[in-house]
Design an enzyme around this catalytic site. Structure first.
Site, PDB file in Angstrom:
ATOM      1  N   LYS A   1     -18.988 -34.339 -14.652  1.00 45.86           N
ATOM      2  CA  LYS A   1     -19.209 -33.809 -13.299  1.00 45.86           C
ATOM      3  C   LYS A   1     -20.605 -33.174 -13.257  1.00 45.86           C
ATOM      4  O   LYS A   1     -20.920 -32.276 -14.051  1.00 45.86           O
ATOM      5  CB  LYS A   1     -18.131 -32.760 -13.017  1.00 45.86           C
ATOM      6  CG  LYS A   1     -17.883 -32.461 -11.572  1.00 45.86           C
ATOM      7  CD  LYS A   1     -16.658 -31.560 -11.478  1.00 45.86           C
ATOM      8  CE  LYS A   1     -16.368 -31.121 -10.080  1.00 45.86           C
ATOM      9  NZ  LYS A   1     -15.385 -30.038 -10.053  1.00 45.86           N
TER      10      LYS A   1
HETATM   11  C1  E4P Z   1     -14.139 -29.628  -6.846  1.00 44.19           C
HETATM   12  O1  E4P Z   1     -14.097 -30.436  -7.752  1.00 44.19           O
HETATM   13  C2  E4P Z   1     -14.112 -28.175  -7.016  1.00 44.19           C
HETATM   14  O2  E4P Z   1     -13.502 -27.877  -8.261  1.00 44.19           O
HETATM   15  C3  E4P Z   1     -13.271 -27.442  -6.000  1.00 44.19           C
HETATM   16  O3  E4P Z   1     -12.566 -28.321  -5.166  1.00 44.19           O
HETATM   17  C4  E4P Z   1     -13.940 -26.307  -5.344  1.00 44.19           C
HETATM   18  O4  E4P Z   1     -13.024 -25.712  -4.464  1.00 44.19           O
HETATM   19  P1  E4P Z   1     -13.147 -24.228  -3.901  1.00 44.19           P
HETATM   20  O5  E4P Z   1     -14.053 -24.251  -2.728  1.00 44.19           O
HETATM   21  O6  E4P Z   1     -11.755 -23.854  -3.523  1.00 44.19           O
HETATM   22  O7  E4P Z   1     -13.708 -23.381  -5.032  1.00 44.19           O
END
Ligand code: E4P
Length: 218
Positions: A88
Site C-alpha cells: 500500500k
Molecule cells: C483504507 O485503506 C484506510 O485504512 C481506511 O479506510 C481509512 O479509514 P478512516 O478514514 O476511517 O481512517
C-alpha cells in the site's frame, strides 16, 4: 463486489472470515498502532498472521517511507512476508513512481489516500492493482465521497483502466450499499457496518412470527 475488512484486529478479522464473505484486509499505520503492535518484527509478524487467517485474500500492508528508494526497499520487504501481500503506497510523487516500479516488477499495489479523480487516473496509469478513495473523510469535509466513486468508475470504464476501485474510509452500512451502486469493485469497511447489512426490523419480526407459528406444529 469484493468485501475487505479495514482493521488490524485479529478477532474482528476472524469474525468476518468466519462469516464466509471476506475477500481481503486493509490495514494502515493508525490501525496497527491501535492494536498496540510495536517494532518492525512485530508488525511483519502481525501481517503474516492476518494472511494466514484469511488464506486466499489480498492483504494490504502500508509503507511508511516517503522517498522512492526507501518505498521500493520497504515494499519489497513487505511483499516478501507472504504472497498475498499488496503493498500500500500513498498518493505522492515518489509513491506514483514506486507504484510504476512495483507494477513493472510484478508486485501488486494499493494506492492509498486518494481524494480526487485526477489522483485516481495517475494511480491507474502507474498500474496500481487497487485505488483507495477515502469516502468517509471526503464526506467529513463536506464533499460527496460516493460521487467520487461513481466518477472514477465512469472514467475507468471509458478509458479501459484495469485498476480496481477500493472504496475506503467507510462509516456506515449505507456507505457500502451506495458504493456498490456507484460501481466500486471492492469495499473495505470496519466490522460494524458489514454486520449492519444483516439488520432489518422486518426480518426480526418475521422470524419471531415464524418461530412462534412453528410451535403450533412442533
Ligand atoms: C483504507 O485503506 C484506510 O485504512 C481506511 O479506510 C481509512 O479509514 P478512516 O478514514 O476511517 O481512517
Amino acid at each position: 463486489m469484493k468485501f475487505f475488512i479495514d482493521t488490524a484486529n485479529l478477532e474482528q478479522i476472524k469474525e468476518a472470515h468466519e462469516l464466509g464473505i471476506l475477500d481481503g484486509v486493509t490495514t494502515n499505520p493508525s490501525l496497527m498502532a491501535k492494536e498496540g503492535i510495536k517494532g518492525k518484527d512485530a508488525v511483519y509478524k502481525h501481517y503474516k498472521t492476518i494472511c494466514e487467517i484469511v488464506k486466499d485474500g489480498d492483504i494490504s500492508a502500508e509503507v511508511i517511507s516517503t522517498t522512492f528508494n526507501e518505498i521500493i526497499e520497504e515494499g519489497k520487504s513487505l511483499a516478501a512476508i507472504h504472497p498475498n501481500i499488496i503493498v500500500k503506497v500513498p498518493m505522492i510523487k515518489d509513491g506514483v513512481k514506486a507504484i510504476k516500479w512495483f507494477t513493472d516488477n510484478g508486485i501488486p499495489t494499493n494506492c492509498t489516500l486518494v481524494f480526487s479523480a485526477g489522483q485516481a487516473i495517475l494511480a491507474a496509469k502507474a498500474g496500481a492493482k487497487y485505488v483507495s478513495p477515502f469516502i468517509g473523510r471526503i464526506d467529513d469535509s463536506n464533499w460527496d465521497g460516493v460521487e467520487l466513486i461513481a466518477q472514477i468508475a465512469q472514467i475507468y470504464s471509458l478509458q479501459g483502466f484495469h485498476t480496481e476501485i477500493l472504496a475506503a474510509s467507510i462509516r456506515s452500512s449505507l456507505h457500502i450499499v451506495k458504493c456498490a451502486e456507484a460501481g466500486a469493485d471492492v469495499v473495505t469497511s470496519p466490522l460494524e457496518p458489514i454486520l449492519g447489512l444483516l439488520k432489518h426490523p422486518l426480518t426480526d419480526l418475521g422470524l419471531a412470527k415464524f418461530l412462534e407459528d412453528a410451535k403450533k406444529f412442533a
